[in-house]
Design an enzyme around this catalytic site. Structure first.
Site, short mmCIF file in Angstrom:
data_model
loop_
_atom_site.label_atom_id
_atom_site.label_comp_id
_atom_site.label_asym_id
_atom_site.label_seq_id
_atom_site.Cartn_x
_atom_site.Cartn_y
_atom_site.Cartn_z
N ILE A 11 0.85 -1.21 0.00
CA ILE A 11 0.00 0.00 0.00
C ILE A 11 0.88 1.25 0.00
CG2 ILE A 11 -1.65 1.34 1.36
CD1 ILE A 11 -2.85 -1.07 -0.08
N THR A 159 -4.98 -0.25 8.84
CA THR A 159 -6.28 -0.66 9.40
C THR A 159 -6.12 -0.83 10.91
OG1 THR A 159 -6.77 -1.81 7.36
CG2 THR A 159 -8.07 -2.43 9.29
N VAL A 192 -8.09 -1.14 -1.71
CA VAL A 192 -7.68 -1.67 -3.02
C VAL A 192 -7.57 -3.19 -2.94
CG1 VAL A 192 -6.44 0.42 -3.64
CG2 VAL A 192 -5.20 -1.44 -2.51
N LYS A 243 -13.86 0.97 7.53
CA LYS A 243 -12.92 0.02 6.94
C LYS A 243 -13.20 -1.38 7.48
CE LYS A 243 -9.47 -2.00 5.06
NZ LYS A 243 -9.49 -2.33 3.63
N ARG A 250 -17.67 -8.89 4.30
CA ARG A 250 -17.23 -9.94 3.37
C ARG A 250 -17.02 -11.26 4.13
NH1 ARG A 250 -16.08 -10.33 -1.85
NH2 ARG A 250 -14.21 -11.36 -2.64
N HIS A 281 -32.04 -14.35 -8.02
CA HIS A 281 -32.96 -13.41 -7.35
C HIS A 281 -32.35 -12.01 -7.47
CE1 HIS A 281 -34.99 -11.17 -4.22
NE2 HIS A 281 -35.83 -12.17 -4.02
N GLY A 294 -8.30 -16.58 3.78
CA GLY A 294 -6.91 -16.20 4.04
C GLY A 294 -6.66 -14.74 3.75
N CYS A 297 -6.23 -9.50 5.56
CA CYS A 297 -7.27 -8.50 5.81
C CYS A 297 -8.57 -9.14 6.30
CB CYS A 297 -7.56 -7.74 4.52
SG CYS A 297 -6.07 -7.11 3.81
N TYR A 353 -3.27 -17.40 -0.76
CA TYR A 353 -4.58 -17.31 -0.09
C TYR A 353 -5.73 -17.13 -1.05
CZ TYR A 353 -4.92 -12.17 -0.38
OH TYR A 353 -5.02 -10.88 -0.81
N1 SAJ Z 1 -12.98 -15.88 -0.42
C1 SAJ Z 1 -13.88 -16.95 -0.39
N2 SAJ Z 1 -15.08 -16.80 -1.02
C2 SAJ Z 1 -15.43 -15.64 -1.67
C3 SAJ Z 1 -14.50 -14.57 -1.68
C4 SAJ Z 1 -13.28 -14.70 -1.05
O1 SAJ Z 1 -13.60 -18.01 0.18
O2 SAJ Z 1 -16.51 -15.58 -2.23
C5 SAJ Z 1 -11.69 -16.02 0.27
C6 SAJ Z 1 -10.50 -15.89 -0.67
O3 SAJ Z 1 -10.17 -17.15 -1.22
C7 SAJ Z 1 -9.42 -15.37 0.26
C8 SAJ Z 1 -10.19 -14.52 1.26
O4 SAJ Z 1 -11.54 -14.94 1.17
O5 SAJ Z 1 -8.81 -16.45 0.93
C9 SAJ Z 1 -10.10 -13.01 1.00
O6 SAJ Z 1 -10.33 -12.81 -0.33
P1 SAJ Z 1 -10.80 -11.36 -0.93
O7 SAJ Z 1 -11.31 -11.61 -2.30
O8 SAJ Z 1 -11.69 -10.69 0.02
O9 SAJ Z 1 -9.45 -10.55 -1.13
P2 SAJ Z 1 -8.52 -9.60 -0.26
O10 SAJ Z 1 -8.46 -10.01 1.15
O11 SAJ Z 1 -7.26 -9.55 -1.05
O12 SAJ Z 1 -9.21 -8.10 -0.39
C10 SAJ Z 1 -10.14 -7.63 0.54
C11 SAJ Z 1 -11.05 -6.65 -0.21
N3 SAJ Z 1 -12.14 -6.25 0.67
C12 SAJ Z 1 -13.42 -6.44 0.22
O13 SAJ Z 1 -13.67 -6.99 -0.85
C13 SAJ Z 1 -14.50 -5.91 1.10
C14 SAJ Z 1 -10.25 -5.42 -0.61
O14 SAJ Z 1 -11.11 -4.46 -1.19
C15 SAJ Z 1 -9.59 -4.84 0.62
O15 SAJ Z 1 -8.85 -3.66 0.30
C16 SAJ Z 1 -8.65 -5.87 1.21
O16 SAJ Z 1 -9.45 -6.99 1.63
C17 SAJ Z 1 -7.91 -5.22 2.35
O17 SAJ Z 1 -6.69 -4.97 2.16
O18 SAJ Z 1 -8.55 -4.85 3.34
#
Ligand code: SAJ
Length: 462
Positions: A11, A159, A192, A243, A250, A281, A294, A297, A353
């Site tokens: 970042i 964060t 991001v 944040k 999520r 839907h 993983g 975040c 991850y």
């Molecule tokens: N995952 C699932 N199922 C899903 C989506 C994700 O199992 O439907 C898992 C992924 O495999 C991964 C983890 O969750 O192991 C996180 O994945 P992610 O797609 O959320 O990716 P990050 O952690 O790289 O990014 C998130 C994002 N936050 C949101 O989407 C709300 C990003 O915008 C943030 O900036 C980032 O966290 C952060 O740095 O906070």
């Protein structure tokens, strides 16, 4: 403006580059001397971020960005250092327990969510709750304290738990003779997605939270020089909270998908088809089940809210336990299948991850591998994005009996089952990301199991 960015990670470094490209004079600071030396020689340490290399080379060559291991006086300071969670080593509850004991206990609690939906950490383990590690933020603020002058803008992007800017950062700065009216203090979180940092750092809307309205306005003006999205001003605690609830939203929704996957297995139906139909839907958007959550975040940020308000967050805690429980769910699935089919040698496809990144922080794959080995199985790991795991796949699968897809890297989505299967002693595939064409692999003699697909698997528990 003269800007000092503390922390040149995935970042901080793009932020420093974008600020320099916008015409500010930027000093990038990192405690990692190798990173600083490398950058001084034009070697970039953050790779795979579209567009970063060009901007970085330009601002380093022009001198708009210079790097150092120590902060310099500036008009604005931006702190971008990590805030991991830590599990307390020792607590008042039971001093003789070690961190390992606690890790086991926490994983037992997580595993408990395997049989009961979302075991919430019992109060007896309250003292073992993961806590925000603010040591890097505190160290960064202490590093700039001596050079911050009245009227300067100090921004924390890291964060942090709600209230940190006011209750942790400000007191440190006061210790250097600055009071809350002299320094403009703000929290400006980033959102991001790794892999699209340069795009999203400019395009995404941004929240700026000031300890005072003046601080918010000053932060808004500064970020307007790099952000094309809308910038929303609020107070610092609200910005910290926003944040955390973004990522908590999520995590909880991934937990819902994971819990539904376990129910679908139990009912003998396929979760992927069920979610696809439910999402038709107009107001439903169920996310994808997976082997666990993983990254540094999503599994981390909810802990900051839990830590701050443990009695008010049973849902967030349960969601954490459900997501962590997926690791044992996958391990049990593979272990049971290995017993039924007499399998011993497995290759895990994907250590990172998530798909198409090379970051294995908090990756479920590492825990899954450990626990499969503890169950007596032999496990090899492959990942095209991580050097130590990037060995030729057809060598790795030699004599293997099972393939366990844990990360849906693009290269795995069009693997040829015949050319892989030919090297294997047995042809078994477990897909925890529901991205592989099971019918096609079955046509090539593979026994296929899919997370949440009760049609193929005898449900683990009745
Ligand atoms: N995952 C699932 N199922 C899903 C989506 C994700 O199992 O439907 C898992 C992924 O495999 C991964 C983890 O969750 O192991 C996180 O994945 P992610 O797609 O959320 O990716 P990050 O952690 O790289 O990014 C998130 C994002 N936050 C949101 O989407 C709300 C990003 O915008 C943030 O900036 C980032 O966290 C952060 O740095 O906070």
């Amino acid at each position: 403006m003269k800007i000092c960015v503390i922390g040149l990670g995935y970042i901080g470094f793009p932020t420093a580059c974008l600020m320099a490209r916008a015409g500010h004079q930027v000093v990038g600071v990192d405690v990692n001397e190798a990173v600083v030396k490398g950058l001084q020689n034009g070697e970039l340490h953050i790779v795979g971020e579209e567009g970063l290399a060009d901007v970085a080379r330009g601002v380093l060559a022009s001198g708009a960005l210079t790097v150092s291991t120590s902060p310099a006086e500036a008009d604005a300071f931006i702190v971008c250092v990590p805030t991991p969670v830590k599990v307390p080593e020792k607590t008042a509850v039971a001093d003789e327990l070690t961190a390992d004991d606690v890790a086991v206990t926490l994983s037992q609690v997580a595993a408990a969510s395997e049989t009961t939906s979302g075991a919430v950490l019992p109060n007896s383990l309250e003292a073992y709750r993961p806590k925000a590690d603010l040591s890097y933020v505190e160290a960064a603020v202490h590093a700039i304290g001596p050079v911050v002058r009245p009227g300067n803008l100090v921004i924390v992007e890291s964060t942090v738990p709600p209230g940190t800017t006011e209750q942790v950062v400000l007191p440190i700065l006061e210790g250097y003779g600055l009071n809350r009216d002299q320094v403009l203090l703000a929290h400006v979180p980033e959102r991001v997605i790794p892999g699209a940092v340069m795009l999203e750092m400019v395009a995404n809307d941004r929240v700026v939270g000031g300890l005072t309205p003046e601080a918010a306005e000053a932060a808004k003006k500064l970020y307007a020089t790099i952000v094309k999205g809308q910038i929303f001003a609020t107070d610092a605690t609200t910005a910290e909270f926003v944040k955390l609830i973004e990522n908590t939203y999520r995590d909880v929704n991934i937990a819902l998908a994971n819990e539904m996957a376990r129910v679908a297995e139990y009912l003998g139906i396929d979760i992927q088809q069920s979610i696809a139909l439910a999402n038709r839907h107009p107001r439903v958007n169920i996310l994808n089940p997976g082997p666990g959550v993983g990254g540094h975040c999503i599994p981390v940020d909810p802990q900051f809210l839990i830590d701050r308000a443990p009695d008010l967050t049973p849902l967030i805690q349960a969601a954490r336990a459900v997501n962590d429980g997926m690791i044992d769910h996958v391990v049990n699935l593979v272990d049971q299948l290995s017993k039924e089919e007499g399998l011993h040698r497995w290759v895990i496809l994907g250590v990172a991850y998530k798909a198409d990144v090379g970051d294995e922080r908090n990756s479920p794959a590492l825990d899954i591998a450990d626990r499969l080995v503890n169950r007596g199985l032999t496990v090899a790991m492959h990942d095209p994005f991580i050097e130590q795991f990037n060995r030729p796949l057809d060598e790795l699968v030699l004599e293997a009996e099972g393939l366990l897809l844990v990360t849906d890297h693009s290269m795995y989505l069009n693997l040829d089952p015949e050319s892989l299967g030919r090297h294997m002693r047995r042809r078994v595939l477990v897909d925890t990301r529901l991205r592989i064409d099971a019918d096609k692999w079955e046509m090539h003699g593979f026994l296929v199991r899919r997370l949440g697909d009760g049609r193929r698997a005898r449900p683990l528990m009745r």
